[in-house]
Design a protein around this motif. Sequence first.
Motif, PDB file in Angstrom:
ATOM      1  N   SER A 111       0.822  -1.219   0.000  1.00  0.00           N
ATOM      2  CA  SER A 111       0.000   0.000   0.000  1.00  0.00           C
ATOM      3  C   SER A 111       0.854   1.267   0.000  1.00  0.00           C
ATOM      4  CB  SER A 111      -0.934   0.010   1.217  1.00  0.00           C
ATOM      5  OG  SER A 111      -1.794  -1.109   1.191  1.00  0.00           O
ATOM      6  N   VAL A 112       1.935   1.259   0.774  1.00  0.00           N
ATOM      7  CA  VAL A 112       2.817   2.430   0.806  1.00  0.00           C
ATOM      8  C   VAL A 112       3.451   2.676  -0.571  1.00  0.00           C
ATOM      9  CG1 VAL A 112       4.930   3.397   1.804  1.00  0.00           C
ATOM     10  CG2 VAL A 112       3.239   2.305   3.282  1.00  0.00           C
ATOM     11  N   PRO A 113       4.010   1.648  -1.227  1.00  0.00           N
ATOM     12  CA  PRO A 113       4.530   1.887  -2.581  1.00  0.00           C
ATOM     13  C   PRO A 113       3.460   2.369  -3.559  1.00  0.00           C
ATOM     14  CG  PRO A 113       5.442  -0.143  -1.722  1.00  0.00           C
ATOM     15  CD  PRO A 113       4.393   0.300  -0.749  1.00  0.00           C
ATOM     16  N   LEU A 114       2.223   1.860  -3.431  1.00  0.00           N
ATOM     17  CA  LEU A 114       1.159   2.324  -4.326  1.00  0.00           C
ATOM     18  C   LEU A 114       0.994   3.837  -4.226  1.00  0.00           C
ATOM     19  CD1 LEU A 114      -1.295   1.898  -6.214  1.00  0.00           C
ATOM     20  CD2 LEU A 114      -2.679   1.613  -4.142  1.00  0.00           C
ATOM     21  N   ALA A 115       0.896   4.350  -2.995  1.00  0.00           N
ATOM     22  CA  ALA A 115       0.739   5.794  -2.797  1.00  0.00           C
ATOM     23  C   ALA A 115       1.936   6.551  -3.359  1.00  0.00           C
ATOM     24  CB  ALA A 115       0.563   6.092  -1.313  1.00  0.00           C
ATOM     25  N   LEU A 116       3.137   6.013  -3.130  1.00  0.00           N
ATOM     26  CA  LEU A 116       4.347   6.680  -3.614  1.00  0.00           C
ATOM     27  C   LEU A 116       4.447   6.627  -5.141  1.00  0.00           C
ATOM     28  CD1 LEU A 116       6.924   5.455  -0.942  1.00  0.00           C
ATOM     29  CD2 LEU A 116       5.769   7.669  -1.067  1.00  0.00           C
ATOM     30  N   TYR A 117       4.055   5.501  -5.732  1.00  0.00           N
ATOM     31  CA  TYR A 117       4.059   5.390  -7.193  1.00  0.00           C
ATOM     32  C   TYR A 117       3.125   6.433  -7.817  1.00  0.00           C
ATOM     33  CZ  TYR A 117       6.416   0.797  -7.009  1.00  0.00           C
ATOM     34  OH  TYR A 117       7.294  -0.226  -6.811  1.00  0.00           O
ATOM     35  N   LEU A 118       1.930   6.597  -7.233  1.00  0.00           N
ATOM     36  CA  LEU A 118       0.962   7.551  -7.776  1.00  0.00           C
ATOM     37  C   LEU A 118       1.510   8.976  -7.707  1.00  0.00           C
ATOM     38  CD1 LEU A 118      -2.363   6.077  -6.339  1.00  0.00           C
ATOM     39  CD2 LEU A 118      -1.560   5.983  -8.703  1.00  0.00           C
ATOM     40  N   LEU A 119       2.127   9.312  -6.575  1.00  0.00           N
ATOM     41  CA  LEU A 119       2.734  10.645  -6.449  1.00  0.00           C
ATOM     42  C   LEU A 119       3.884  10.826  -7.435  1.00  0.00           C
ATOM     43  CD1 LEU A 119       2.808  11.242  -2.581  1.00  0.00           C
ATOM     44  CD2 LEU A 119       1.628  12.642  -4.286  1.00  0.00           C
ATOM     45  N   TRP A 120       4.683   9.775  -7.591  1.00  0.00           N
ATOM     46  CA  TRP A 120       5.819   9.847  -8.512  1.00  0.00           C
ATOM     47  C   TRP A 120       5.336  10.036  -9.949  1.00  0.00           C
ATOM     48  CZ3 TRP A 120      10.691  10.921  -8.329  1.00  0.00           C
ATOM     49  CH2 TRP A 120      11.552  10.544  -9.368  1.00  0.00           C
ATOM     50  N   LEU A 121       4.240   9.370 -10.321  1.00  0.00           N
ATOM     51  CA  LEU A 121       3.685   9.531 -11.665  1.00  0.00           C
ATOM     52  C   LEU A 121       3.201  10.955 -11.891  1.00  0.00           C
ATOM     53  CD1 LEU A 121       1.708   6.187 -12.115  1.00  0.00           C
ATOM     54  CD2 LEU A 121       3.752   6.895 -13.338  1.00  0.00           C
ATOM     55  N   ILE A 122       2.580  11.530 -10.881  1.00  0.00           N
ATOM     56  CA  ILE A 122       2.130  12.923 -10.992  1.00  0.00           C
ATOM     57  C   ILE A 122       3.330  13.850 -11.195  1.00  0.00           C
ATOM     58  CG2 ILE A 122       1.095  14.845  -9.718  1.00  0.00           C
ATOM     59  CD1 ILE A 122      -0.784  12.755  -8.414  1.00  0.00           C
ATOM     60  N   CYS A 123       4.384  13.620 -10.407  1.00  0.00           N
ATOM     61  CA  CYS A 123       5.585  14.464 -10.508  1.00  0.00           C
ATOM     62  C   CYS A 123       6.242  14.349 -11.877  1.00  0.00           C
ATOM     63  CB  CYS A 123       6.592  14.083  -9.432  1.00  0.00           C
ATOM     64  SG  CYS A 123       6.114  14.544  -7.757  1.00  0.00           S
ATOM     65  N   THR A 124       6.419  13.122 -12.366  1.00  0.00           N
ATOM     66  CA  THR A 124       7.179  12.927 -13.603  1.00  0.00           C
ATOM     67  C   THR A 124       6.352  13.225 -14.848  1.00  0.00           C
ATOM     68  OG1 THR A 124       6.681  10.558 -13.474  1.00  0.00           O
ATOM     69  CG2 THR A 124       8.799  11.285 -12.605  1.00  0.00           C
ATOM     70  N   LEU A 125       5.113  12.740 -14.886  1.00  0.00           N
ATOM     71  CA  LEU A 125       4.263  13.015 -16.051  1.00  0.00           C
ATOM     72  C   LEU A 125       3.871  14.491 -16.117  1.00  0.00           C
ATOM     73  CD1 LEU A 125       1.918   9.882 -16.029  1.00  0.00           C
ATOM     74  CD2 LEU A 125       3.847  10.326 -17.533  1.00  0.00           C
ATOM     75  N   GLY A 126       3.844  15.139 -14.966  1.00  0.00           N
ATOM     76  CA  GLY A 126       3.521  16.564 -14.942  1.00  0.00           C
ATOM     77  C   GLY A 126       4.709  17.459 -15.209  1.00  0.00           C
TER      78      GLY A 126
END
Length: 326
Positions: free
Chosen positions: A191-206
């Motif tokens: 669950s912790v990696p899921l939250a971090l992956y989603l934030l990382w996707l926002i940072c990089t794709l944005g």
Amino acid sequence: IAIWALMTYTGLLVLEVNTSAAPNTDNFSSMAQNTAGPIARSLAWICIICLLSSLTWAYISGGASLLGPLMSSALERLNFPTLTAMQDQLIGATLFTSLLGFTLWHSTAAVDAVNRSFISLKMILLIVCMSLLLPHIHTDFLRSSPQTLAIGLGLAPIFLASFGYHTVIPSLTQYHNDAQKLRKSIIIGTSVPLALYLLWLICTLGLVPITGHLSFESLAHSGNTVGQFTQVLISLTKNRWIDYSITAFTNIALVTSFLGVTLGLFDFIASVFHIPNTKLGRLKTTALTLGPPLLLFFFLPNGFLLALKCAALFVVLLEVILSFKN
């Protein structure tokens, strides 16, 4: 999110089978034999070797792309002859594999100690890194990203490999056999990696545009290495603190991922081939664990994404299909 739910559930299934297995029959091939027959045993044996070797190859490739330039810079300061990019990669890969291979050879406790200390530091660096990246994101980039089913299915193999932790479960039960705590660790640990992956996707794709000079398109044409991607992020933000945090985070992330994957492969090889847990025995197991992936890197040095896609195929066979079959 769907892949996170699937991989969490199948991990709990593997744990249930693993904790109920008799001593010396708690590796993947023995569990497959006892629950699904000899064909499943052979399939599990092949899949786990190929899966963990592919992931090890990927992490060696990633480690080399980050460590190689640092080695080249250090040698230049010492007035050594300039090395080619390929020589940088080969030296970086050999150094990365040798240093972490020593930890693996020493003991599971050594791997645990290194991972615990690095994971704590990695979490701090990731929070710092994303805090510095978020102010630079462009919401237009997020809205303009391709959103088709075909692209989503194309990304599925990478996401499957990103949640592929099942092979380390036998190592965890041998090291700390408490089913309730292990169940909790699986749920929290996905669950912790899921939250971090989603934030990382926002940072990089944005932050990184799809096309242009510093973009995903230019990355695709230049090799898609981890080192190149971090350089794009650093170039776009022009912030030295982002430079430090991303460089440190990516290096530490590769170390912890490498140790987790190789520990699972190490214990599997030792169990299947009945290699004794002596210094000489551990040296043989370490050589069998790290030798083939390092050779793969020498033949395909820029194989980070290719290795992850290869691993994803074996994730589906081993950690999804066999888990449900078991």
